[in-house]
Motif scaffolding. Sequence first.
Motif, mmCIF file in Angstrom:
data_model
loop_
_atom_site.group_PDB
_atom_site.id
_atom_site.type_symbol
_atom_site.label_atom_id
_atom_site.label_comp_id
_atom_site.label_asym_id
_atom_site.label_seq_id
_atom_site.Cartn_x
_atom_site.Cartn_y
_atom_site.Cartn_z
ATOM 1 N N CYS A 55 1.860 -10.264 -37.917
ATOM 2 C CA CYS A 55 2.271 -11.499 -37.499
ATOM 3 C C CYS A 55 1.584 -12.505 -38.328
ATOM 4 C CB CYS A 55 2.319 -11.858 -36.100
ATOM 5 S SG CYS A 55 3.719 -10.983 -35.034
ATOM 6 N N TYR A 56 0.346 -12.265 -38.455
ATOM 7 C CA TYR A 56 -0.759 -13.184 -39.377
ATOM 8 C C TYR A 56 0.133 -13.079 -40.644
ATOM 9 C CZ TYR A 56 -4.549 -14.193 -42.181
ATOM 10 O OH TYR A 56 -5.445 -14.715 -43.108
ATOM 11 N N GLY A 57 0.135 -12.114 -41.248
ATOM 12 C CA GLY A 57 0.566 -11.960 -42.608
ATOM 13 C C GLY A 57 2.012 -12.722 -42.843
ATOM 14 N N TRP A 58 2.921 -12.329 -41.754
ATOM 15 C CA TRP A 58 4.171 -13.023 -41.775
ATOM 16 C C TRP A 58 4.007 -14.425 -41.736
ATOM 17 C CZ3 TRP A 58 7.575 -16.623 -39.696
ATOM 18 C CH2 TRP A 58 8.965 -16.231 -39.956
ATOM 19 N N PHE A 59 3.138 -15.181 -41.056
ATOM 20 C CA PHE A 59 2.874 -16.560 -41.052
ATOM 21 C C PHE A 59 2.294 -17.169 -42.151
ATOM 22 C CE2 PHE A 59 2.769 -16.866 -36.241
ATOM 23 C CZ PHE A 59 3.631 -18.026 -36.148
ATOM 24 N N SER A 60 1.388 -16.224 -43.057
ATOM 25 C CA SER A 60 0.580 -16.553 -44.220
ATOM 26 C C SER A 60 1.862 -16.655 -45.384
ATOM 27 C CB SER A 60 -0.527 -15.768 -44.500
ATOM 28 O OG SER A 60 0.263 -14.310 -45.122
ATOM 29 N N VAL A 61 2.854 -15.876 -45.252
ATOM 30 C CA VAL A 61 3.974 -15.906 -46.320
ATOM 31 C C VAL A 61 4.959 -17.333 -45.716
ATOM 32 C CG1 VAL A 61 6.004 -14.810 -47.069
ATOM 33 C CG2 VAL A 61 4.029 -13.432 -46.619
ATOM 34 N N ALA A 62 5.146 -17.256 -44.847
ATOM 35 C CA ALA A 62 6.086 -18.337 -44.230
ATOM 36 C C ALA A 62 5.766 -19.613 -44.344
ATOM 37 C CB ALA A 62 6.748 -18.060 -42.751
ATOM 38 N N LEU A 63 4.343 -19.982 -44.270
ATOM 39 C CA LEU A 63 3.929 -21.091 -44.329
ATOM 40 C C LEU A 63 2.957 -21.336 -45.785
ATOM 41 C CD1 LEU A 63 2.049 -21.224 -40.804
ATOM 42 C CD2 LEU A 63 4.161 -22.182 -41.494
ATOM 43 N N GLY A 64 3.523 -20.556 -46.496
ATOM 44 C CA GLY A 64 3.047 -20.726 -48.030
ATOM 45 C C GLY A 64 1.821 -20.165 -48.349
ATOM 46 N N GLY A 65 1.088 -19.437 -47.375
ATOM 47 C CA GLY A 65 -0.131 -18.472 -47.514
ATOM 48 C C GLY A 65 -0.668 -18.447 -49.012
ATOM 49 N N PRO A 66 -1.473 -17.386 -49.006
ATOM 50 C CA PRO A 66 -2.360 -16.995 -50.011
ATOM 51 C C PRO A 66 -1.355 -16.749 -51.621
ATOM 52 C CG PRO A 66 -2.120 -15.300 -48.817
ATOM 53 C CD PRO A 66 -1.231 -16.198 -48.017
ATOM 54 N N PHE A 67 -0.081 -16.496 -51.367
ATOM 55 C CA PHE A 67 0.595 -15.902 -52.355
ATOM 56 C C PHE A 67 0.966 -17.101 -53.605
ATOM 57 C CE2 PHE A 67 2.457 -12.670 -49.479
ATOM 58 C CZ PHE A 67 1.384 -11.672 -49.957
ATOM 59 N N GLU A 87 9.337 -12.071 -49.430
ATOM 60 C CA GLU A 87 10.029 -11.188 -48.562
ATOM 61 C C GLU A 87 9.074 -10.835 -47.378
ATOM 62 O OE1 GLU A 87 11.405 -7.787 -50.655
ATOM 63 O OE2 GLU A 87 12.493 -9.111 -52.244
ATOM 64 N N TYR A 88 9.379 -10.505 -46.189
ATOM 65 C CA TYR A 88 8.603 -10.488 -45.144
ATOM 66 C C TYR A 88 8.373 -8.879 -44.827
ATOM 67 C CZ TYR A 88 9.511 -15.331 -44.764
ATOM 68 O OH TYR A 88 9.541 -16.397 -45.150
ATOM 69 N N TRP A 89 9.071 -8.138 -45.295
ATOM 70 C CA TRP A 89 8.495 -6.525 -45.175
ATOM 71 C C TRP A 89 8.996 -5.917 -46.147
ATOM 72 C CZ3 TRP A 89 4.903 -4.667 -42.213
ATOM 73 C CH2 TRP A 89 4.837 -3.275 -42.274
ATOM 74 N N PRO A 90 8.034 -5.015 -46.988
ATOM 75 C CA PRO A 90 6.397 -5.545 -47.109
ATOM 76 C C PRO A 90 6.367 -6.847 -47.217
ATOM 77 C CG PRO A 90 7.039 -4.108 -48.659
ATOM 78 C CD PRO A 90 8.355 -4.237 -47.956
ATOM 79 N N LEU A 91 5.317 -7.310 -46.850
ATOM 80 C CA LEU A 91 5.043 -8.750 -47.258
ATOM 81 C C LEU A 91 4.572 -8.707 -48.817
ATOM 82 C CD1 LEU A 91 2.487 -9.628 -44.304
ATOM 83 C CD2 LEU A 91 4.718 -10.257 -44.362
ATOM 84 N N ARG A 92 5.517 -9.722 -49.421
ATOM 85 C CA ARG A 92 5.695 -9.684 -50.845
ATOM 86 C C ARG A 92 5.985 -10.819 -51.386
ATOM 87 N NH1 ARG A 92 8.983 -4.935 -53.310
ATOM 88 N NH2 ARG A 92 8.442 -4.173 -51.391
ATOM 89 N N LEU A 106 1.934 -7.858 -53.903
ATOM 90 C CA LEU A 106 2.092 -7.258 -52.662
ATOM 91 C C LEU A 106 0.808 -7.735 -51.758
ATOM 92 C CD1 LEU A 106 3.536 -3.970 -53.300
ATOM 93 C CD2 LEU A 106 4.743 -5.724 -52.150
ATOM 94 N N ALA A 107 0.941 -8.148 -50.478
ATOM 95 C CA ALA A 107 -0.170 -8.405 -49.606
ATOM 96 C C ALA A 107 -0.760 -6.776 -49.256
ATOM 97 C CB ALA A 107 -0.062 -8.968 -48.489
#
Length: 143
Positions: A55-67, A87-92, A106-107
């Motif tokens: 869920c932490y990784g998902w939030f980082s992707v959804a909110l513009g996180g480290p990518f 994409e949310y699974w795998p987080l990429r 990929l995270a």
Amino acid sequence: MPLPLIGLLLLVSLVAVPTCIVLLVLMLRNPPRSQSRICAVLALILGFSATAVYCYGWFSVALGGPFPEVCEDDGASGARLASLRQEYWPLRNTCIYADGSTVEHLALSINGYVYVLAGLAVVLTCAAVLRHRRTRLIPAGTS
């Protein structure tokens, strides 16, 4: 998945992990303790930990996180960055350039933690079930 659902899963996981740890400590302090129940509580700890990390990784992707920082403005061929696809699974994250070339990121740390924690949770669940069945099959008076 909708953002509120992921937030709820993260909140439940963050509450469940310390609760299960306290339960495990109480189980270990007050014998007799069943090995199958200890394995089951450990599996819950690892499963909820895997959920919290995902869920932490998902939030980082959804909110513009480290990518977005890993995408360069110009690709190797000199083409400009056209768009990002997450994409949310795998987080990429995929950087798509104007000439059609793509670069995927990929995270690995987040995915690695999720895979290891979830795998250990499955192994401990299987061990708990086998332990529980073994104790039910062996009569109390025999060893």
